[in-house]
Design a protein around this motif. Structure first.
Motif, short mmCIF file in Angstrom:
data_model
loop_
_atom_site.label_atom_id
_atom_site.label_comp_id
_atom_site.label_asym_id
_atom_site.label_seq_id
_atom_site.Cartn_x
_atom_site.Cartn_y
_atom_site.Cartn_z
N ALA A 123 -16.87 -63.49 89.13
CA ALA A 123 -17.81 -62.72 89.93
C ALA A 123 -19.25 -63.06 89.56
O ALA A 123 -20.11 -63.25 90.44
CB ALA A 123 -17.53 -61.23 89.74
N ALA A 124 -19.49 -63.15 88.25
CA ALA A 124 -20.85 -63.42 87.80
C ALA A 124 -21.30 -64.82 88.20
O ALA A 124 -22.43 -65.01 88.69
CB ALA A 124 -20.92 -63.26 86.28
N VAL A 125 -20.43 -65.80 88.04
CA VAL A 125 -20.79 -67.18 88.38
C VAL A 125 -21.08 -67.29 89.89
O VAL A 125 -22.07 -67.90 90.32
CB VAL A 125 -19.67 -68.13 87.94
CG1 VAL A 125 -19.83 -69.51 88.57
CG2 VAL A 125 -19.65 -68.25 86.43
N ALA A 126 -20.19 -66.69 90.67
CA ALA A 126 -20.38 -66.78 92.11
C ALA A 126 -21.64 -66.04 92.54
O ALA A 126 -22.42 -66.52 93.40
CB ALA A 126 -19.16 -66.21 92.83
N LEU A 127 -21.85 -64.88 91.91
CA LEU A 127 -23.03 -64.11 92.27
C LEU A 127 -24.30 -64.88 91.91
O LEU A 127 -25.27 -64.92 92.71
CB LEU A 127 -22.98 -62.77 91.56
CG LEU A 127 -24.00 -61.72 92.02
CD1 LEU A 127 -23.81 -61.39 93.51
CD2 LEU A 127 -23.85 -60.45 91.20
N MET A 128 -24.34 -65.46 90.75
CA MET A 128 -25.52 -66.23 90.34
C MET A 128 -25.72 -67.43 91.26
O MET A 128 -26.86 -67.74 91.65
CB MET A 128 -25.36 -66.70 88.89
CG MET A 128 -25.36 -65.58 87.88
SD MET A 128 -26.86 -64.60 87.97
CE MET A 128 -26.40 -63.20 86.98
N GLY A 129 -24.62 -68.08 91.64
CA GLY A 129 -24.76 -69.22 92.55
C GLY A 129 -25.30 -68.78 93.89
O GLY A 129 -26.19 -69.46 94.46
N CYS A 130 -24.80 -67.66 94.41
CA CYS A 130 -25.27 -67.18 95.70
C CYS A 130 -26.75 -66.79 95.65
O CYS A 130 -27.56 -67.17 96.51
CB CYS A 130 -24.44 -65.98 96.16
SG CYS A 130 -22.72 -66.39 96.56
N LEU A 131 -27.10 -66.04 94.60
CA LEU A 131 -28.49 -65.57 94.52
C LEU A 131 -29.46 -66.74 94.34
O LEU A 131 -30.49 -66.80 95.00
CB LEU A 131 -28.61 -64.59 93.35
CG LEU A 131 -27.88 -63.26 93.51
CD1 LEU A 131 -28.05 -62.39 92.26
CD2 LEU A 131 -28.38 -62.51 94.74
N ARG A 132 -29.10 -67.67 93.45
CA ARG A 132 -30.00 -68.81 93.25
C ARG A 132 -30.04 -69.71 94.50
O ARG A 132 -31.08 -70.24 94.85
CB ARG A 132 -29.55 -69.63 92.03
CG ARG A 132 -29.75 -69.00 90.69
CD ARG A 132 -31.21 -68.70 90.41
NE ARG A 132 -31.54 -67.33 90.74
CZ ARG A 132 -32.78 -66.85 90.81
NH1 ARG A 132 -33.81 -67.66 90.61
NH2 ARG A 132 -33.02 -65.60 91.10
N GLY A 133 -28.89 -69.82 95.17
CA GLY A 133 -28.87 -70.66 96.36
C GLY A 133 -29.70 -70.07 97.48
O GLY A 133 -30.50 -70.77 98.12
N LEU A 134 -29.56 -68.79 97.68
CA LEU A 134 -30.34 -68.16 98.75
C LEU A 134 -31.81 -68.03 98.39
O LEU A 134 -32.64 -67.76 99.25
CB LEU A 134 -29.76 -66.76 99.04
CG LEU A 134 -28.37 -66.75 99.65
CD1 LEU A 134 -27.85 -65.32 99.81
CD2 LEU A 134 -28.37 -67.45 101.01
N ARG A 180 -19.16 -76.13 87.87
CA ARG A 180 -18.62 -76.69 89.10
C ARG A 180 -18.81 -75.73 90.28
O ARG A 180 -19.41 -76.09 91.31
CB ARG A 180 -17.13 -76.98 88.93
CG ARG A 180 -16.53 -77.69 90.10
CD ARG A 180 -15.04 -77.93 89.91
NE ARG A 180 -14.52 -78.81 90.94
CZ ARG A 180 -14.21 -78.44 92.17
NH1 ARG A 180 -14.37 -77.17 92.54
NH2 ARG A 180 -13.75 -79.31 93.05
N VAL A 181 -18.32 -74.52 90.15
CA VAL A 181 -18.34 -73.57 91.26
C VAL A 181 -19.75 -73.02 91.49
O VAL A 181 -20.24 -72.94 92.63
CB VAL A 181 -17.34 -72.43 91.00
CG1 VAL A 181 -17.41 -71.37 92.09
CG2 VAL A 181 -15.94 -72.99 90.89
N GLY A 182 -20.39 -72.62 90.39
CA GLY A 182 -21.72 -72.06 90.54
C GLY A 182 -22.69 -73.08 91.15
O GLY A 182 -23.48 -72.74 92.04
N ALA A 183 -22.62 -74.29 90.66
CA ALA A 183 -23.49 -75.33 91.21
C ALA A 183 -23.16 -75.59 92.68
O ALA A 183 -24.06 -75.80 93.52
CB ALA A 183 -23.33 -76.61 90.40
N SER A 184 -21.86 -75.58 92.99
CA SER A 184 -21.44 -75.82 94.36
C SER A 184 -21.97 -74.74 95.30
O SER A 184 -22.53 -75.03 96.37
CB SER A 184 -19.92 -75.86 94.43
OG SER A 184 -19.50 -75.92 95.76
N ILE A 185 -21.82 -73.48 94.90
CA ILE A 185 -22.28 -72.38 95.73
C ILE A 185 -23.80 -72.42 95.90
O ILE A 185 -24.35 -72.28 97.00
CB ILE A 185 -21.82 -71.03 95.14
CG1 ILE A 185 -20.31 -70.90 95.24
CG2 ILE A 185 -22.50 -69.86 95.86
CD1 ILE A 185 -19.74 -69.67 94.52
N ALA A 186 -24.49 -72.65 94.77
CA ALA A 186 -25.95 -72.66 94.84
C ALA A 186 -26.44 -73.81 95.72
O ALA A 186 -27.37 -73.64 96.53
CB ALA A 186 -26.52 -72.77 93.42
#
Lengths: 197, 335
Positions: free
Chosen positions: A150-161, A51-57
């Motif tokens: 932290a890991a989920v958010a970081l992965m979402g940010c990195l993949r999104g950017l 949910r969160v990782g996909a949302s951030i990405a």
């Protein structure tokens, strides 16, 4: 934080209900240990990774393909400080909160399941639950869940950017963010088991 | 961030904190209201006892283990929290023991006196008590693992013994044993045959022994009767009479013997005449046998015998005829 944390509570609780019902053949101690140390943090983290990782990405990928990120940088905003750090901090702080709810509901669900399906009395269940309880059980699960956030958010940010142009690129980044988030959760779970146990 | 968002986040965080703190206190049974009292016990080893393990009194849970720490002189000090309302024994002691097969351990409070009968437990409690201090004496029972290890060791010993027995009874020994059993069976058969053959003799001997025994019994009875009679006779002075009678009879016998001697003397005096009579009788018998004289002829000549017989027969016929025809020979006329 509202979106990452509070809005994620329903799905976490939904999963926790059924994870608490899974070990119905076990009694208090097993339910408490498994929910607090493993199933609660890991499954909640998995759910939130989706949910969160996909949302951030998806959000950051869209910003990237629509050049909003470039615009921010043009305005002298550091994209890491402005886009990544808040999300990572928010996820790190709110994942344990969600996991705490998930643990409580999971243990309670296991309790109800044991009473109704195993003809186990409440004193027996609570006896087992309290007998092997250590305070470490709770903070171990919460620390793990914070690292998962932290890991989920970081992965979402990195993949999104890192998203490429077009809607397909955003979708691919989202998928990769979820997959990487889940893999990070499993790796971190093994890491904390080696370090803290 | 909107104000409503801040409220929601704050509320969620507070709720989570309350859940975590409240749950932790509840699960750890922390004595918030000071309803429990802390005691200490001293062990050499606590076995599987751990923090949170139950403390029981006569099987009822009354507290929990709060802490376990190593202290000087190789002792282990255990801290218990026990409900204040619980009335403890006069002199408490603690035994750490496995409470189930699943690894659960508990500390069981009991009165130090009387000491348990188990020597290991008794010695451990005595040693812990002699260490002094305020700590309760404690001892630990072996857990299931130790018991199973002991059982495994015993099973190993039994296995060794079995192997040694197997080595001792190898194929050669087994054959010898079988041969010995066969020989024993043959000897038994022979003994049975011999016993069967000797049964008749043994029965006969037994009968003889029985008869002898009966005879001895009869003799014994007779002797007993004789003794009884002797006693009776002795008691009634009959023996004296018998002896007197015997003496008289003996005198009579002596007189009869004297008479017999005189008769024999008279016979000896007439022996010559008697010899002469015998000789004459012998001569007469000789002459008769030789057929001399009338008697000799009657004894030896068959012709005379036949004629005499014929005469008798004819005389009987005559008498018969006379009886049948008396008128033939007798003629009686009155007138």
């Amino acid at each position: 934080m509202r979106r990452l944390g509070v809005d994620s509570v329903p799905i976490a609780l939904f999963i926790a209900v059924f994870t608490g019902a899974v070990p119905m053949y076990f009694v208090g101690a097993l339910v408490g240990k498994t929910i607090m140390m493993e199933l609660g943090p890991v499954l909640t983290g998995m759910a939130l990774a989706g949910r969160v990782g996909a949302s951030i990405a998806a959000e950051l990928g869209t910003m990237k393909v629509t050049e909003q990120v470039d615009a921010l940088e043009t305005l002298a905003y550091d994209r890491n400080s402005y886009l990544i750090v808040p999300r990572v901090l928010a996820a790190t702080l709110m994942f344990p909160v969600v996991t705490a709810f998930a643990m409580s509901v999971g243990v309670f669900s296991g309790w109800i399941t044991a009473i109704n399906l195993l003809d186990l009395s409440s004193p027996d269940f609570l006896k087992g639950l309290k007998l092997f309880y250590r305070f470490k059980d709770i903070w171990f699960g919460l620390i793990k869940s914070a690292s998962f956030g932290a890991a989920v958010a970081l992965m979402g940010c990195l993949r999104g950017l890192d998203a490429q142009a077009g809607a397909a690129g955003v979708g691919l980044s989202t998928t990769r963010a979820v997959v990487l988030g889940c893999e990070a959760i499993l790796v971190l779970d093994a890491f904390w088991a080696l370090v803290l146990l | 961030m909107k104000r409503s968002n801040e409220f929601a986040v704050g509320l969620a965080v507070l709720a989570a904190l309350a859940l975590v703190i409240g749950g932790a206190l509840w699960l750890s049974e922390t004595d918030v209201n000071q309803k429990q009292v802390t005691y200490h016990a001293r062990f050499r080893t606590v076995g599987g006892l751990g923090v949170g393990s139950p403390v029981t009194l006569r099987g009822v849970r009354v507290g929990r283990v709060e802490a376990i720490r190593l202290v000087e002189e190789e002792w282990v000090e255990t801290e218990f929290s026990i409900d204040r309302a619980v009335r403890l024994p006069g002199r408490p002691a603690v035994v750490s023991a496995s409470a189930s097969l699943f690894g659960e351990w508990s500390a069981n409070i009991f009165n130090y006196e009387p000491l348990p009968t188990d020597p290991n437990l008794r010695n451990a409690l005595l040693e812990s008590d002699q260490a002094g201090g305020d700590a309760w004496p404690g001892a630990t029972l072996p857990d299931i693992g130790q018991l199973t290890a002991q059982a495994s060791r015993i099973a190993g010993d039994v296995g060794d013994i079995t192997n040694r027995i197997g080595q001792a009874f190898d194929s050669t020994a087994l054959k010898n044993l079988q041969q010995s059993v066969k020989d024993l069976a043959e000897i038994s058969g022979r003994l049975v045959t011999f016993a069967g053959a000797q049964t008749t003799r043994i029965d006969r001997v037994s009968q003889n022994v029985t008869t002898t025994s009966d005879a001895f019994a009869g003799v014994a009875r007779t002797f007993q009767n004789a003794v009884a009679r002797l006693d009776t006779a002795t008691a009634d002075n009959e023996l004296k009479d018998i002896l007197e009678n015997s003496r008289v009879s003996s005198s009579d016998l002596r007189a009869a013997a004297a008479d017999l001697r005189s008769v024999m003397a008279a016979a000896r005096d007439n022996q010559a005449g008697l010899v002469s009579v015998v000789q004459q009788a012998d001569s007469l018998m000789t002459r008769i046998q030789e057929g001399n004289g009338t008697l000799g002829m009657l004894a030896t000549d068959s012709t005379l015998y036949r004629e005499t017989t014929m005469t008798v027969i004819q005389f009987r016929e005559l008498l018969t005829d006379i009886k049948a025809n008396p008128k033939k020979y007798l003629k009686i006329s009155v007138f």
